[in-house]
Design a protein around this motif. Structure first.
Motif, PDB file in Angstrom:
ATOM      1  N   ILE A  28      50.685  46.879  44.861  1.00  0.00           N
ATOM      2  CA  ILE A  28      49.269  47.194  45.011  1.00  0.00           C
ATOM      3  C   ILE A  28      48.641  47.098  43.516  1.00  0.00           C
ATOM      4  O   ILE A  28      47.647  47.517  43.316  1.00  0.00           O
ATOM      5  CB  ILE A  28      48.879  48.736  45.291  1.00  0.00           C
ATOM      6  CG1 ILE A  28      49.574  49.740  44.364  1.00  0.00           C
ATOM      7  CG2 ILE A  28      49.592  48.794  46.832  1.00  0.00           C
ATOM      8  CD1 ILE A  28      49.185  51.031  44.846  1.00  0.00           C
ATOM      9  N   SER A  30      47.475  44.566  42.019  1.00  0.00           N
ATOM     10  CA  SER A  30      46.261  43.668  41.972  1.00  0.00           C
ATOM     11  C   SER A  30      45.329  44.053  42.981  1.00  0.00           C
ATOM     12  O   SER A  30      44.580  43.239  43.274  1.00  0.00           O
ATOM     13  CB  SER A  30      46.898  42.286  42.124  1.00  0.00           C
ATOM     14  OG  SER A  30      47.205  42.208  43.718  1.00  0.00           O
ATOM     15  N   ILE A  31      45.655  45.070  43.610  1.00  0.00           N
ATOM     16  CA  ILE A  31      44.592  45.559  44.658  1.00  0.00           C
ATOM     17  C   ILE A  31      43.629  46.535  44.321  1.00  0.00           C
ATOM     18  O   ILE A  31      43.989  47.721  43.656  1.00  0.00           O
ATOM     19  CB  ILE A  31      45.195  46.052  45.918  1.00  0.00           C
ATOM     20  CG1 ILE A  31      46.234  45.226  46.766  1.00  0.00           C
ATOM     21  CG2 ILE A  31      44.182  46.634  47.112  1.00  0.00           C
ATOM     22  CD1 ILE A  31      46.922  45.872  47.928  1.00  0.00           C
ATOM     23  N   ASN A  32      42.314  46.212  44.329  1.00  0.00           N
ATOM     24  CA  ASN A  32      41.511  47.126  43.576  1.00  0.00           C
ATOM     25  C   ASN A  32      40.677  48.045  44.665  1.00  0.00           C
ATOM     26  O   ASN A  32      40.637  48.923  44.409  1.00  0.00           O
ATOM     27  CB  ASN A  32      40.303  46.262  42.779  1.00  0.00           C
ATOM     28  CG  ASN A  32      40.755  45.551  41.805  1.00  0.00           C
ATOM     29  OD1 ASN A  32      41.518  46.080  40.947  1.00  0.00           O
ATOM     30  ND2 ASN A  32      40.272  44.288  41.412  1.00  0.00           N
ATOM     31  N   MET A  34      41.001  50.110  47.689  1.00  0.00           N
ATOM     32  CA  MET A  34      41.765  50.914  48.614  1.00  0.00           C
ATOM     33  C   MET A  34      41.611  52.191  48.615  1.00  0.00           C
ATOM     34  O   MET A  34      40.797  52.694  47.570  1.00  0.00           O
ATOM     35  CB  MET A  34      43.070  50.508  48.116  1.00  0.00           C
ATOM     36  CG  MET A  34      43.381  51.243  46.593  1.00  0.00           C
ATOM     37  SD  MET A  34      45.135  50.806  45.941  1.00  0.00           S
ATOM     38  CE  MET A  34      46.255  50.955  47.145  1.00  0.00           C
ATOM     39  N   VAL A  97      43.438  49.208  52.934  1.00  0.00           N
ATOM     40  CA  VAL A  97      43.239  48.357  51.603  1.00  0.00           C
ATOM     41  C   VAL A  97      42.576  47.168  51.914  1.00  0.00           C
ATOM     42  O   VAL A  97      43.020  46.471  53.178  1.00  0.00           O
ATOM     43  CB  VAL A  97      44.974  47.865  50.905  1.00  0.00           C
ATOM     44  CG1 VAL A  97      45.426  49.395  50.522  1.00  0.00           C
ATOM     45  CG2 VAL A  97      45.618  47.316  52.090  1.00  0.00           C
ATOM     46  N   GLU A  98      41.980  46.473  51.053  1.00  0.00           N
ATOM     47  CA  GLU A  98      41.533  45.174  51.036  1.00  0.00           C
ATOM     48  C   GLU A  98      42.023  44.164  50.234  1.00  0.00           C
ATOM     49  O   GLU A  98      42.379  44.488  49.056  1.00  0.00           O
ATOM     50  CB  GLU A  98      39.991  45.135  50.642  1.00  0.00           C
ATOM     51  CG  GLU A  98      39.267  43.824  50.873  1.00  0.00           C
ATOM     52  CD  GLU A  98      38.079  43.716  50.229  1.00  0.00           C
ATOM     53  OE1 GLU A  98      37.476  44.821  50.310  1.00  0.00           O
ATOM     54  OE2 GLU A  98      37.757  42.839  49.721  1.00  0.00           O
ATOM     55  N   TYR A  99      42.978  43.047  51.142  1.00  0.00           N
ATOM     56  CA  TYR A  99      43.980  42.116  50.596  1.00  0.00           C
ATOM     57  C   TYR A  99      43.415  40.878  50.706  1.00  0.00           C
ATOM     58  O   TYR A  99      43.363  40.655  51.951  1.00  0.00           O
ATOM     59  CB  TYR A  99      45.310  42.693  50.919  1.00  0.00           C
ATOM     60  CG  TYR A  99      46.459  41.640  50.276  1.00  0.00           C
ATOM     61  CD1 TYR A  99      46.973  40.952  50.843  1.00  0.00           C
ATOM     62  CD2 TYR A  99      46.598  42.093  49.020  1.00  0.00           C
ATOM     63  CE1 TYR A  99      48.221  40.162  50.014  1.00  0.00           C
ATOM     64  CE2 TYR A  99      47.765  41.265  48.207  1.00  0.00           C
ATOM     65  CZ  TYR A  99      48.302  40.416  48.842  1.00  0.00           C
ATOM     66  OH  TYR A  99      49.219  39.773  48.210  1.00  0.00           O
ATOM     67  N   ASP A 103      41.035  43.412  55.640  1.00  0.00           N
ATOM     68  CA  ASP A 103      41.323  44.827  55.773  1.00  0.00           C
ATOM     69  C   ASP A 103      42.591  45.269  56.477  1.00  0.00           C
ATOM     70  O   ASP A 103      42.624  44.802  57.394  1.00  0.00           O
ATOM     71  CB  ASP A 103      40.175  45.733  56.243  1.00  0.00           C
ATOM     72  CG  ASP A 103      38.851  45.827  55.162  1.00  0.00           C
ATOM     73  OD1 ASP A 103      37.871  45.910  56.130  1.00  0.00           O
ATOM     74  OD2 ASP A 103      39.047  45.397  54.145  1.00  0.00           O
TER      75      ASP A 103
END
Length: 115
Positions: A28, A30-32, A34, A97-99, A103
């Motif tokens: 996570i 690099s996941i902003n 969430m 999370v948005e990846y 979503d």
């Protein structure tokens, strides 16, 4: 893809505390975007607490000062510390999370606040 598994829900008395966890299947770092959402019976799903743009947080007014969202990038987990719980906090809590523009949702964990 990202698989998410929530845990930590349960039955708690009013005024009590719970800590929810969301384990992600991939890093996570690099996941902003969430966070945590919830859906009470007969109501629409609502945002509870989220990270946006890295470490910036956002909370729904009804939980400000009581709930705290945190993340552990090394363990690929996001937590929601819930204090001073109220009966109106009863709901299924979901991690999202948005990846890469999509979503991903977990299956949820039930939180019941009742005496």
């Amino acid at each position: 893809q990202v698989q998410l598994v929530e845990s930590g829900g349960g039955l708690v008395q009013p005024g009590g505390s719970l800590r929810l966890s969301c384990a992600a299947s991939r890093s996570i770092f690099s996941i902003n975007a969430m966070g945590w959402y919830r859906q009470a019976a007969g109501k629409q799903r609502e945002l509870v607490a989220t990270f946006t743009s890295g470490s910036k947080t956002n909370y729904v007014d009804s939980v400000k000062g009581r709930f705290t969202i945190s993340r552990d990038n090394y363990k690929n987990t996001v937590h929601l510390q819930m204090n001073s719980l109220k009966p109106e906090d009863t709901a299924v809590y979901y991690c999202k999370v948005e990846y890469f523009g999509m979503d991903y949702w977990g299956k949820g964990t039930l939180v019941t606040v009742s005496s």
